[in-house]
Design a protein around this motif. Structure first.
Motif, PDB file in Angstrom:
ATOM      1  N   GLY A  74       0.783  -1.232   0.000  1.00 42.98           N
ATOM      2  CA  GLY A  74       0.000   0.000   0.000  1.00 42.98           C
ATOM      3  C   GLY A  74       0.811   1.276   0.000  1.00 42.98           C
ATOM      4  N   ALA A  75       2.131   1.173  -0.215  1.00 41.10           N
ATOM      5  CA  ALA A  75       2.972   2.371  -0.318  1.00 41.10           C
ATOM      6  C   ALA A  75       2.741   3.045  -1.669  1.00 41.10           C
ATOM      7  CB  ALA A  75       4.438   2.009  -0.135  1.00 41.10           C
ATOM      8  N   TYR A  76       3.297   4.231  -1.811  1.00 40.86           N
ATOM      9  CA  TYR A  76       3.084   5.043  -3.016  1.00 40.86           C
ATOM     10  C   TYR A  76       4.369   5.121  -3.837  1.00 40.86           C
ATOM     11  CZ  TYR A  76      -1.388   6.505  -1.111  1.00 40.86           C
ATOM     12  OH  TYR A  76      -2.676   6.509  -0.630  1.00 40.86           O
ATOM     13  N   VAL A  77       4.200   5.044  -5.130  1.00 37.81           N
ATOM     14  CA  VAL A  77       5.321   5.107  -6.060  1.00 37.81           C
ATOM     15  C   VAL A  77       5.169   6.358  -6.921  1.00 37.81           C
ATOM     16  CG1 VAL A  77       6.434   3.964  -8.012  1.00 37.81           C
ATOM     17  CG2 VAL A  77       5.582   2.594  -6.105  1.00 37.81           C
ATOM     18  N   PHE A  78       6.260   7.132  -7.060  1.00 36.39           N
ATOM     19  CA  PHE A  78       6.229   8.321  -7.915  1.00 36.39           C
ATOM     20  C   PHE A  78       7.555   8.401  -8.678  1.00 36.39           C
ATOM     21  CE2 PHE A  78       8.467   9.781  -4.227  1.00 36.39           C
ATOM     22  CZ  PHE A  78       9.251  10.853  -4.616  1.00 36.39           C
ATOM     23  N   PRO A  79       7.661   9.271  -9.688  1.00 35.32           N
ATOM     24  CA  PRO A  79       8.843   9.222 -10.577  1.00 35.32           C
ATOM     25  C   PRO A  79      10.149   9.737  -9.983  1.00 35.32           C
ATOM     26  CG  PRO A  79       6.950  10.208 -11.697  1.00 35.32           C
ATOM     27  CD  PRO A  79       6.606  10.132 -10.244  1.00 35.32           C
ATOM     28  N   GLY A  80      10.159  10.159  -8.741  1.00 32.12           N
ATOM     29  CA  GLY A  80      11.392  10.675  -8.160  1.00 32.12           C
ATOM     30  C   GLY A  80      11.551  12.158  -8.430  1.00 32.12           C
ATOM     31  N   LEU A  81      12.645  12.726  -7.919  1.00 29.45           N
ATOM     32  CA  LEU A  81      12.864  14.162  -7.940  1.00 29.45           C
ATOM     33  C   LEU A  81      14.078  14.523  -8.791  1.00 29.45           C
ATOM     34  CD1 LEU A  81      12.340  14.717  -4.106  1.00 29.45           C
ATOM     35  CD2 LEU A  81      10.671  15.168  -5.925  1.00 29.45           C
ATOM     36  N   ASN A 109      17.887  10.533  -1.059  1.00 28.00           N
ATOM     37  CA  ASN A 109      16.813  11.514  -0.915  1.00 28.00           C
ATOM     38  C   ASN A 109      15.805  11.458  -2.061  1.00 28.00           C
ATOM     39  OD1 ASN A 109      17.237  13.527   1.503  1.00 28.00           O
ATOM     40  ND2 ASN A 109      19.284  13.026   0.730  1.00 28.00           N
ATOM     41  N   GLY A 110      15.868  10.388  -2.829  1.00 35.11           N
ATOM     42  CA  GLY A 110      14.900  10.212  -3.912  1.00 35.11           C
ATOM     43  C   GLY A 110      15.149  11.104  -5.115  1.00 35.11           C
ATOM     44  N   VAL A 412       7.448   5.560  -1.380  1.00 34.40           N
ATOM     45  CA  VAL A 412       7.362   6.215  -0.072  1.00 34.40           C
ATOM     46  C   VAL A 412       6.103   5.751   0.650  1.00 34.40           C
ATOM     47  CG1 VAL A 412       8.716   8.248  -0.701  1.00 34.40           C
ATOM     48  CG2 VAL A 412       6.252   8.222  -1.157  1.00 34.40           C
ATOM     49  N   ALA A 413       6.033   5.995   1.957  1.00 36.33           N
ATOM     50  CA  ALA A 413       4.960   5.441   2.777  1.00 36.33           C
ATOM     51  C   ALA A 413       3.609   6.087   2.510  1.00 36.33           C
ATOM     52  CB  ALA A 413       5.318   5.577   4.256  1.00 36.33           C
ATOM     53  N   GLU A 414       3.607   7.398   2.213  1.00 39.01           N
ATOM     54  CA  GLU A 414       2.343   8.115   2.056  1.00 39.01           C
ATOM     55  C   GLU A 414       2.263   8.773   0.682  1.00 39.01           C
ATOM     56  OE1 GLU A 414       1.248  10.528   5.512  1.00 39.01           O
ATOM     57  OE2 GLU A 414       2.924   9.612   6.586  1.00 39.01           O
ATOM     58  N   ASN A 415       1.095   9.297   0.385  1.00 43.07           N
ATOM     59  CA  ASN A 415       0.860   9.941  -0.901  1.00 43.07           C
ATOM     60  C   ASN A 415       1.550  11.315  -0.915  1.00 43.07           C
ATOM     61  OD1 ASN A 415      -0.087  11.083  -3.242  1.00 43.07           O
ATOM     62  ND2 ASN A 415      -2.258  10.779  -2.789  1.00 43.07           N
ATOM     63  N   VAL A 429      14.304   2.938  -3.851  1.00 45.89           N
ATOM     64  CA  VAL A 429      14.640   3.751  -5.012  1.00 45.89           C
ATOM     65  C   VAL A 429      14.976   2.794  -6.149  1.00 45.89           C
ATOM     66  CG1 VAL A 429      16.398   5.275  -6.018  1.00 45.89           C
ATOM     67  CG2 VAL A 429      15.422   5.804  -3.778  1.00 45.89           C
ATOM     68  N   VAL A 430      14.371   3.014  -7.297  1.00 44.91           N
ATOM     69  CA  VAL A 430      14.658   2.214  -8.484  1.00 44.91           C
ATOM     70  C   VAL A 430      15.167   3.157  -9.565  1.00 44.91           C
ATOM     71  CG1 VAL A 430      13.734   0.642 -10.233  1.00 44.91           C
ATOM     72  CG2 VAL A 430      12.858   0.549  -7.882  1.00 44.91           C
ATOM     73  N   ILE A 431      16.362   2.883 -10.073  1.00 47.00           N
ATOM     74  CA  ILE A 431      16.957   3.720 -11.113  1.00 47.00           C
ATOM     75  C   ILE A 431      17.561   2.803 -12.178  1.00 47.00           C
ATOM     76  CG2 ILE A 431      19.069   3.966  -9.731  1.00 47.00           C
ATOM     77  CD1 ILE A 431      17.793   6.713 -12.037  1.00 47.00           C
ATOM     78  N   ARG A 432      17.166   3.012 -13.421  1.00 45.80           N
ATOM     79  CA  ARG A 432      17.583   2.163 -14.536  1.00 45.80           C
ATOM     80  C   ARG A 432      17.214   0.700 -14.285  1.00 45.80           C
ATOM     81  NH1 ARG A 432      21.679   5.419 -13.135  1.00 45.80           N
ATOM     82  NH2 ARG A 432      22.277   7.095 -14.574  1.00 45.80           N
ATOM     83  N   GLY A 433      16.154   0.477 -13.531  1.00 48.05           N
ATOM     84  CA  GLY A 433      15.730  -0.882 -13.240  1.00 48.05           C
ATOM     85  C   GLY A 433      16.519  -1.555 -12.136  1.00 48.05           C
ATOM     86  N   LYS A 434      17.375  -0.809 -11.442  1.00 49.87           N
ATOM     87  CA  LYS A 434      18.136  -1.371 -10.330  1.00 49.87           C
ATOM     88  C   LYS A 434      17.523  -0.913  -9.015  1.00 49.87           C
ATOM     89  CE  LYS A 434      22.899  -1.929  -8.672  1.00 49.87           C
ATOM     90  NZ  LYS A 434      24.321  -1.581  -8.890  1.00 49.87           N
ATOM     91  N   VAL A 435      17.400  -1.824  -8.052  1.00 53.65           N
ATOM     92  CA  VAL A 435      16.663  -1.569  -6.815  1.00 53.65           C
ATOM     93  C   VAL A 435      17.613  -1.293  -5.653  1.00 53.65           C
ATOM     94  CG1 VAL A 435      15.023  -2.505  -5.153  1.00 53.65           C
ATOM     95  CG2 VAL A 435      14.800  -3.080  -7.580  1.00 53.65           C
ATOM     96  N   PHE A 436      17.296  -0.226  -4.889  1.00 57.40           N
ATOM     97  CA  PHE A 436      17.995   0.066  -3.642  1.00 57.40           C
ATOM     98  C   PHE A 436      16.939   0.213  -2.551  1.00 57.40           C
ATOM     99  CE2 PHE A 436      20.396   1.972  -7.120  1.00 57.40           C
ATOM    100  CZ  PHE A 436      21.616   1.323  -6.985  1.00 57.40           C
ATOM    101  N   ASP A 437      16.997  -0.652  -1.539  1.00 55.06           N
ATOM    102  CA  ASP A 437      16.023  -0.550  -0.465  1.00 55.06           C
ATOM    103  C   ASP A 437      16.505   0.445   0.596  1.00 55.06           C
ATOM    104  OD1 ASP A 437      17.936  -1.922   1.066  1.00 55.06           O
ATOM    105  OD2 ASP A 437      16.885  -3.832   0.919  1.00 55.06           O
ATOM    106  N   ARG A 438      15.628   0.727   1.547  1.00 56.06           N
ATOM    107  CA  ARG A 438      15.936   1.733   2.570  1.00 56.06           C
ATOM    108  C   ARG A 438      17.181   1.348   3.363  1.00 56.06           C
ATOM    109  NH1 ARG A 438      15.027   3.401   7.798  1.00 56.06           N
ATOM    110  NH2 ARG A 438      14.489   5.627   8.007  1.00 56.06           N
TER     111      ARG A 438
END
Length: 455
Positions: A74-81, A109-110, A412-415, A429-438
């Motif tokens: 139920g977390a939220y996904v957005f395109p990053g900053l 920091n996304g 991120v946890a919220e909208n 964080v996912v960049i170029r299809g590579k995953v980095f968890d918290r």
């Protein structure tokens, strides 16, 4: 030997692919940035660094799997900053430590894309290593060395600089004060022929109207608008007018602004406002207060000392008194919103690492100031996603969460359309299809902190 060579070749291939995995993100709410609608309870399937499918989850959804499955719960996904006014460290001594640390400060920091605005040849190698997957980091666009009163000596020499920076592989040209009008026109003509964007500060001898007419892609710091709003008979003396002419703010003629806005819109020029630079460097809050901010532990103590010294010099001179600064900051906030509400495109920018603006962390200070000025959460997110993609002519490749686009996104946890602070603490964080968890992101931050422990 043949087996060893084959293994090495395979490892090089993996590095060049950034160890990209097929990824399935399930049970996510997606802030696509293709409008303000949130796709609730969806899955994202990523293959070869690209978003292949966005799938609603319901009773009829077929079973799916992938090499890496992430339950968003139920977390939220957005395109990053974005950080579209960065100053990457220079590896003059051959050490790339600070450059690589900057990459992690942004990712943690996304921040998934940066435009470095004071280029150096070592930045080209950094971009190559990041893009090839040798090191981890956001997407990097590099401006060349500055065009300024010291580096530019004539129109013909300025043209040579343009062509050399294009040949060297820089993505952008950076204009600083000191460039004369005939030199600016020569830069403009050569840059257009070379198809390389340019922008930056507005030199006094050029002026905002000429800068816009020349084809400035971006005006940094909203620089030049204050000067353009002054009475025509005012002669600016930088030795007495304060940083960015802040002491002259009481003389501006706001009835000139609509014409400047029309020209800005006609030319398609973007604004990189860097509100936090002025709040922290040229604001009246004391240097000692900012120097104690928690994120300062991620930078060398010598750099923090330089920042404190620089700001305290201005404090001692009296130029940063509340009486001087408060009207100037209020003017900048009002100007920022009038430009925005008139439709002038804004790109997220904080000028990091500049005085008390730590890479990545400073973007969240910028976001707060944009919100305080009155910009909506959706429009703030646009400045860090859609608008930077348009700026670089990549709007069909990234900036949204959409099938066929790059798998660059943050969980991120919220909208974030309702709570901007949630973006300060990415879960993934996912960049170029590579995953980095918290856990990985926090681990890298801890390493950087240890590297710069004060003794």
């Amino acid at each position: 030997m043949k087996r060893i060579l084959l293994l090495l070749a395979f490892l090089v291939f993996l590095v060049s692919q950034g160890f990209s995995q097929d990824i399935l993100v399930t049970n996510a709410h997606i802030v696509t940035m293709d409008g303000e609608e949130v796709l609730e309870n969806h899955a994202i399937y990523v293959e070869n660094g690209q978003i292949k499918r966005i799938i609603p989850l319901n009773a009829r959804t077929p079973r799916m799997t992938a090499e890496r499955v992430i339950d968003a719960n139920g977390a939220y996904v957005f395109p990053g900053l974005a950080e579209f006014h960065a100053h990457l460290p220079v590896a003059n001594d051959g050490s790339t430590q600070l450059q690589e640390e900057s990459m992690w400060l942004y990712l943690a920091n996304g921040v998934l894309r940066i435009r470095s605005m004071l280029g150096h040849p070592t930045h080209l190698d950094l971009r190559r290593r990041v893009n090839s997957g040798v090191i981890d980091g956001p997407r990097v666009f590099i401006s060349g060395p500055s065009f300024n009163g010291n580096s530019v000596s004539s129109p013909s020499q300025a043209v040579e600089m343009v062509n050399q920076q294009k040949a060297d592989g820089f993505d952008h040209l950076k204009i600083h004060p000191g460039v004369k009008l005939d030199e600016m026109m020569a830069i403009s003509k050569a840059a257009k022929a070379a198809e390389i964007p340019f922008g930056g500060h507005v030199p006094l001898e050029v002026g905002l109207e000429n800068a816009l007419a020349s084809g400035y892609k971006s005006v940094e710091h909203i620089d030049g608008y204050l000067e353009a709003l002054l009475p025509d008979d005012v002669i600016i003396d930088p030795t007495t007018s304060g940083p960015f002419n802040l002491k002259l703010v009481g003389m501006v003629e706001m009835d000139k602004l609509p014409g400047l806005i029309d020209q800005t819109l006609d030319e398609g020029t973007y604004i990189a406002p860097t509100l936090t630079l002025f709040d922290r460097y040229f604001g009246y809050i004391p240097a000692d207060e900012f120097s104690q901010a928690p994120e300062m532990k991620y930078l060398p103590g010598s750099l923090i000392y330089q920042w404190v010294t620089s700001k305290k010099q201005l404090e001692r001179s009296g130029v940063l008194s509340k009486e001087n600064v408060e009207p100037y900051l209020q003017f900048r906030e009002k100007l920022f919103m009038q430009l925005h509400q008139s439709g002038v495109p804004m790109i997220m920018a904080s000028d990091s690492p500049q005085v008390f603006n730590v890479p990545g962390f400073s973007i969240h200070h910028e976001i707060k100031l944009m919100a305080d000025a009155g910009m909506s959460n959706y429009e703030i997110l646009k400045t860090g996603s859609i608008e930077p993609a348009k700026y670089m002519g990549k709007e069909e490749e990234w900036g949204k969460i959409k099938e066929g686009m790059a798998a660059d996104f943050v969980m991120v946890a919220e909208n974030p359309l309702e709570n901007l602070k949630t973006m300060q603490d990415p879960l993934y964080v996912v960049i170029r299809g590579k995953v980095f968890d918290r856990e990985r992101l926090q681990s890298e931050l801890k390493k950087i902190e240890i590297n710069h422990q004060r003794k």
